[in-house]
Structures are given as C-alpha cells and as structure tokens.
Design a protein around this motif. Sequence first.
Motif, short mmCIF file in Angstrom:
data_model
loop_
_atom_site.label_atom_id
_atom_site.label_comp_id
_atom_site.label_asym_id
_atom_site.label_seq_id
_atom_site.Cartn_x
_atom_site.Cartn_y
_atom_site.Cartn_z
N VAL A 1 0.84 -1.20 0.00
CA VAL A 1 0.00 0.00 0.00
C VAL A 1 0.87 1.25 0.00
O VAL A 1 0.64 2.19 -0.78
N VAL A 2 1.87 1.30 0.85
CA VAL A 2 2.74 2.48 0.92
C VAL A 2 3.50 2.67 -0.40
O VAL A 2 3.61 3.79 -0.90
N ALA A 3 3.98 1.59 -0.97
CA ALA A 3 4.70 1.70 -2.25
C ALA A 3 3.78 2.22 -3.35
O ALA A 3 4.19 3.07 -4.16
N SER A 4 2.54 1.74 -3.39
CA SER A 4 1.62 2.21 -4.43
C SER A 4 1.26 3.67 -4.23
O SER A 4 1.11 4.43 -5.19
N ILE A 5 1.13 4.11 -2.97
CA ILE A 5 0.85 5.52 -2.70
C ILE A 5 2.03 6.39 -3.15
O ILE A 5 1.84 7.44 -3.76
N LEU A 6 3.25 5.95 -2.88
CA LEU A 6 4.42 6.70 -3.29
C LEU A 6 4.52 6.79 -4.81
O LEU A 6 4.80 7.86 -5.36
N ILE A 7 4.28 5.70 -5.49
CA ILE A 7 4.34 5.70 -6.96
C ILE A 7 3.27 6.62 -7.53
O ILE A 7 3.53 7.38 -8.46
N SER A 8 2.08 6.55 -6.98
CA SER A 8 1.00 7.42 -7.43
C SER A 8 1.33 8.88 -7.19
O SER A 8 1.08 9.75 -8.04
N SER B 1 -0.88 11.92 -1.30
CA SER B 1 -0.51 11.01 -0.21
C SER B 1 -1.66 10.83 0.78
O SER B 1 -1.97 9.71 1.20
N ILE B 2 -2.31 11.94 1.14
CA ILE B 2 -3.44 11.86 2.07
C ILE B 2 -4.60 11.08 1.47
O ILE B 2 -5.17 10.21 2.12
N SER B 3 -4.91 11.36 0.21
CA SER B 3 -6.03 10.64 -0.41
C SER B 3 -5.70 9.16 -0.58
O SER B 3 -6.58 8.30 -0.46
N GLY B 4 -4.44 8.85 -0.84
CA GLY B 4 -4.04 7.44 -0.94
C GLY B 4 -4.19 6.72 0.37
O GLY B 4 -4.66 5.58 0.43
N LEU B 5 -3.80 7.36 1.45
CA LEU B 5 -3.94 6.75 2.78
C LEU B 5 -5.40 6.58 3.17
O LEU B 5 -5.79 5.56 3.73
N ILE B 6 -6.22 7.59 2.86
CA ILE B 6 -7.65 7.48 3.17
C ILE B 6 -8.28 6.39 2.32
O ILE B 6 -9.08 5.60 2.82
N GLY B 7 -7.93 6.35 1.06
CA GLY B 7 -8.49 5.33 0.18
C GLY B 7 -8.08 3.92 0.55
O GLY B 7 -8.80 2.96 0.33
N ALA B 8 -6.90 3.79 1.15
CA ALA B 8 -6.41 2.47 1.52
C ALA B 8 -7.05 1.95 2.82
O ALA B 8 -7.02 0.76 3.10
N SER B 9 -7.62 2.85 3.59
CA SER B 9 -8.18 2.41 4.88
C SER B 9 -9.61 1.96 4.79
O SER B 9 -10.25 1.92 3.83
N SER C 1 1.74 12.07 -9.80
CA SER C 1 1.01 13.32 -9.63
C SER C 1 1.94 14.52 -9.63
O SER C 1 1.61 15.58 -10.16
N ILE C 2 3.11 14.37 -9.03
CA ILE C 2 4.08 15.47 -9.01
C ILE C 2 4.54 15.81 -10.42
O ILE C 2 4.65 16.97 -10.79
N GLY C 3 4.79 14.77 -11.22
CA GLY C 3 5.21 15.01 -12.60
C GLY C 3 4.18 15.80 -13.37
O GLY C 3 4.50 16.75 -14.09
N SER C 4 2.92 15.44 -13.21
CA SER C 4 1.85 16.17 -13.89
C SER C 4 1.75 17.60 -13.38
O SER C 4 1.56 18.54 -14.16
N ALA C 5 1.87 17.78 -12.07
CA ALA C 5 1.76 19.12 -11.49
C ALA C 5 2.92 20.01 -11.92
O ALA C 5 2.73 21.21 -12.16
N LEU C 6 4.11 19.46 -12.04
CA LEU C 6 5.26 20.26 -12.48
C LEU C 6 5.08 20.74 -13.91
O LEU C 6 5.46 21.85 -14.27
N GLN C 7 4.48 19.91 -14.74
CA GLN C 7 4.24 20.31 -16.13
C GLN C 7 3.19 21.40 -16.20
O GLN C 7 3.24 22.27 -17.06
N LEU D 1 1.54 16.61 -4.02
CA LEU D 1 2.16 15.50 -3.30
C LEU D 1 1.44 15.24 -1.98
O LEU D 1 1.11 14.10 -1.65
N VAL D 2 1.19 16.29 -1.23
CA VAL D 2 0.52 16.14 0.07
C VAL D 2 -0.89 15.59 -0.12
O VAL D 2 -1.30 14.65 0.56
N LEU D 3 -1.64 16.17 -1.06
CA LEU D 3 -3.02 15.73 -1.26
C LEU D 3 -3.08 14.30 -1.81
O LEU D 3 -3.95 13.52 -1.41
#
Length: 78
Positions: free
Chosen positions: A38-45, A70-78, A49-55, A66-68
């Motif tokens: 779960v943590v690895a998939s959140i980090l990859i996601s 990560s938070i949404s990934g953790l909420i979605g995983a629970s 997202s960072i790549g898209s935001a930088l563009q 990045l913050v949003l």
Amino acid sequence: METNSLINRLMRVVRFDASVYREIAADPSALSQALIVVVASILISSIGSIGSALQMGGDLIAMVTLVLASISGLIGAS
C-alpha cells in the motif's frame, strides 16, 4: 519477512490465483506485507502526480499535489 514470499504473493495476486487470498487471510505476518504494498503504491501514485503538477504549474502546485495525493491514498487504503 521474506522478499521472495512477498514477490511470490504479488505475482499470484496479479494472476488472480484464488488460493493466495485464503493464504493471506490465514497468515498474521501478511499485514506487514500488505502495508508495504500500500505504501509503495501511494508513493508511486504521488510521484506521478508530481510530474503532472510540475508540467502544469510549478513547485508550489507540485508540493500541494504531493501532500493531497498522499493523504487521499492513505484514506483510500483504509
């Protein structure tokens, strides 16, 4: 925790092997393996997202994304 065991289980999940789900349910050490996945998939996601935001905009948007993500990934995983 054995790395081979984790990789073996991941491959069986990808192949939709039904027996792996019963094996995971009966294994108390599977919780740590699930947490790693779960943590690895959140980090990859989040990295994606960072790549898209930088563009699109810049550093501030990338950090907020990045913050949003990560938070949404953790909420979605629970």
